[in-house]
Enzyme design. Structure first.
Site, PDB file in Angstrom:
ATOM      1  N   ARG A 118      -1.387 -33.698   2.278  1.00 16.05           N
ATOM      2  CA  ARG A 118       0.044 -32.519   1.564  1.00 16.05           C
ATOM      3  C   ARG A 118       0.135 -31.271   0.661  1.00 16.05           C
ATOM      4  NH1 ARG A 118       2.640 -29.590   4.318  1.00 16.05           N
ATOM      5  NH2 ARG A 118       3.190 -31.645   5.994  1.00 16.05           N
ATOM      6  N   LYS A 153       7.085 -10.728  -9.066  1.00 20.19           N
ATOM      7  CA  LYS A 153       7.608 -11.664  -8.163  1.00 20.19           C
ATOM      8  C   LYS A 153       7.643 -12.796  -7.545  1.00 20.19           C
ATOM      9  CE  LYS A 153      11.910  -8.476  -7.703  1.00 20.19           C
ATOM     10  NZ  LYS A 153      12.364  -7.195  -6.867  1.00 20.19           N
ATOM     11  N   LYS A 185      11.488   1.389 -16.513  1.00 20.86           N
ATOM     12  CA  LYS A 185      12.354   0.393 -15.865  1.00 20.86           C
ATOM     13  C   LYS A 185      13.699   1.573 -16.303  1.00 20.86           C
ATOM     14  CE  LYS A 185      12.227  -2.993 -12.988  1.00 20.86           C
ATOM     15  NZ  LYS A 185      12.060  -1.809 -11.594  1.00 20.86           N
ATOM     16  N   GLU A 215      10.364   4.556 -12.708  1.00 17.71           N
ATOM     17  CA  GLU A 215      11.287   4.242 -12.082  1.00 17.71           C
ATOM     18  C   GLU A 215      12.401   4.839 -12.521  1.00 17.71           C
ATOM     19  OE1 GLU A 215      13.057   0.314 -10.733  1.00 17.71           O
ATOM     20  OE2 GLU A 215      14.773   1.489 -11.975  1.00 17.71           O
ATOM     21  N   ASP A 236      12.942   4.168  -6.594  1.00 18.78           N
ATOM     22  CA  ASP A 236      13.416   2.674  -5.782  1.00 18.78           C
ATOM     23  C   ASP A 236      14.739   3.575  -4.324  1.00 18.78           C
ATOM     24  OD1 ASP A 236      14.132   0.659  -6.615  1.00 18.78           O
ATOM     25  OD2 ASP A 236      15.183   1.178  -7.779  1.00 18.78           O
TER      26      ASP A 236
END
Length: 300
Positions: A118, A153, A185, A215, A236
Site C-alpha cells: 500500500r 501548492k 503578489k 503579479e 493573473d
C-alpha cells in the site's frame, strides 16, 4: 484524451530533468509512511494469514493511460520493509504507459510484499497521477513557446517528490520555497502601497542573484511593473486576448507567466498568446491518481 506511448531514452533534455532524487530525500517520506501504516504492532493480517517462509512474485500493472513517476520511491518502500524484496522496473520515470502495461516485477517474502504494497502504491499512483496531468497540458501546448510549470501548492512533506513528478510529465518547476526568489503578489502590493514601491524595496533588499517577479491583474499594473523593471511578470486570470496584449507590452524584456483557471482544454489558447510559462497549481494539489495495481503472479 489518451497519451501516446513514448520513452525518454533518447531525449537528453528530458533525461537531465529526470535525474533521480537522492535516496536521502526520498527516505524520510517513505519511512514516515511505513511507520504510519505499521502502527505499533505491524501487519497483523499478513503475519497471521501468510506463512513466514512463503515467497511470491507480483507485478505492478497500469489500468489507465498515463505517465510513470515514483519508481525509486516504490522500490524503497519494499526495500525498507525487507531487503530480501527484489524490485525490477520495466519502464522508467517519464515513460508513457497504457492499460495492462507491466511497470515492475517484485519478488520476495510474501509477508513483506503485502506489508509494503500500500505504501509503495500510494506514492507511485500519486506521483504518476501528477506526471500524467502535467503531460496532458504539455501535449496541449506542444508547438508553442510555452512550458507548463507547477507552483508551491504541494502536499506538506512531499514537495520535492511532487515537483519531480511534474518534470517526469514534461513540465518545469517554479519556486521550491519562499527563499528561491521574490514573488510580489497582490497583498504585498496592498501593504506597500504600489507595485513600484514593492519592486523598489525588493530590489534594495536582495542580492544580485535573486530574481524578482510581480503579479499583475491588468495591463496598467503591467506597464507600471515594466517601467520599474522586473525579471518575470505573472499575468493573473487574463483572457487569451489580454495575454497577447501583455506579451506585446513586455516585448521580451521579462519572462511572461500566465496563471489562473488553466485546464488541458484551455491551455492551447493561452499558450498561443505567446507567454513563456503557464503555471498550474492543481497539477500537484488536485491531480487524480494513476490507477496502478499489484497482482500476484506465482509462488517464487
Amino acid at each position: 484524451m489518451t497519451l501516446a506511448l513514448h520513452s525518454t531514452q533518447h531525449d537528453p533534455v528530458q533525461q537531465a530533468r529526470m535525474a533521480p532524487l537522492p535516496r536521502l530525500m526520498i527516505g524520510p517520506v517513505i519511512r514516515a509512511a511505513l511507520a504510519e501504516d505499521l502502527g505499533l504492532a505491524g501487519d497483523l493480517t499478513s503475519m497471521t494469514v501468510v506463512p513466514a517462509d512463503h515467497r511470491s512474485i507480483v507485478t505492478a500493472q497500469t489500468r489507465q493511460h498515463g505517465v510513470i513517476a515514483g519508481l525509486d520511491a516504490a522500490e524503497l518502500a519494499f526495500a525498507l520493509v525487507d531487503p530480501a524484496c527484489v524490485f525490477t522496473p520495466h519502464v522508467r520515470d517519464g515513460d508513457r504507459v497504457a492499460p495492462g502495461d507491466r511497470i515492475a516485477t517484485i519478488e520476495g517474502p510474501s509477508r513483506s510484499l503485502l506489508t509494503a504494497e500500500r505504501t509503495a502504491l500510494n506514492i507511485l499512483c500519486h506521483l504518476s497521477g501528477i506526471a500524467s496531468v502535467t503531460a496532458r497540458i504539455a501535449d496541449a501546448i506542444s508547438g508553442t513557446r510555452a512550458r507548463v510549470a507547477c507552483t508551491r501548492k504541494t502536499t506538506p512533506g512531499l514537495r520535492a517528490l511532487e515537483k519531480y513528478a511534474v518534470r517526469a510529465g514534461g513540465g518545469v518547476n517554479h519556486r521550491f520555497s519562499l527563499a528561491d526568489a521574490v514573488l510580489i503578489k497582490d497583498n504585498h502590493v496592498a501593504i506597500t502601497g504600489s507595485i513600484r514601491e514593492a519592486i523598489t524595496r525588493a530590489r534594495a533588499g536582495v542580492g544580485h542573484m535573486v530574481k524578482i517577479e510581480v503579479e499583475v491583474d491588468n495591463l496598467d499594473q503591467l506597464r507600471e511593473a515594466m517601467a520599474t523593471g522586473v525579471d518575470v511578470v505573472l499575468l493573473d486570470n487574463m483572457s487569451p486576448e489580454t495575454l497577447h496584449e501583455a506579451v506585446t507590452i513586455v516585448a521580451g524584456r521579462a519572462v511572461t507567466e500566465a496563471s489562473g483557471n488553466i485546464t488541458p482544454e484551455t491551455a492551447a489558447r493561452i499558450a498561443a498568446s505567446g507567454v513563456d510559462l503557464i503555471s498550474v497549481g492543481w497539477i500537484t494539489h488536485s491531480a487524480p491518481v494513476l490507477d496502478i495495481g499489484l497482482d500476484f503472479v506465482s509462488v517464487a
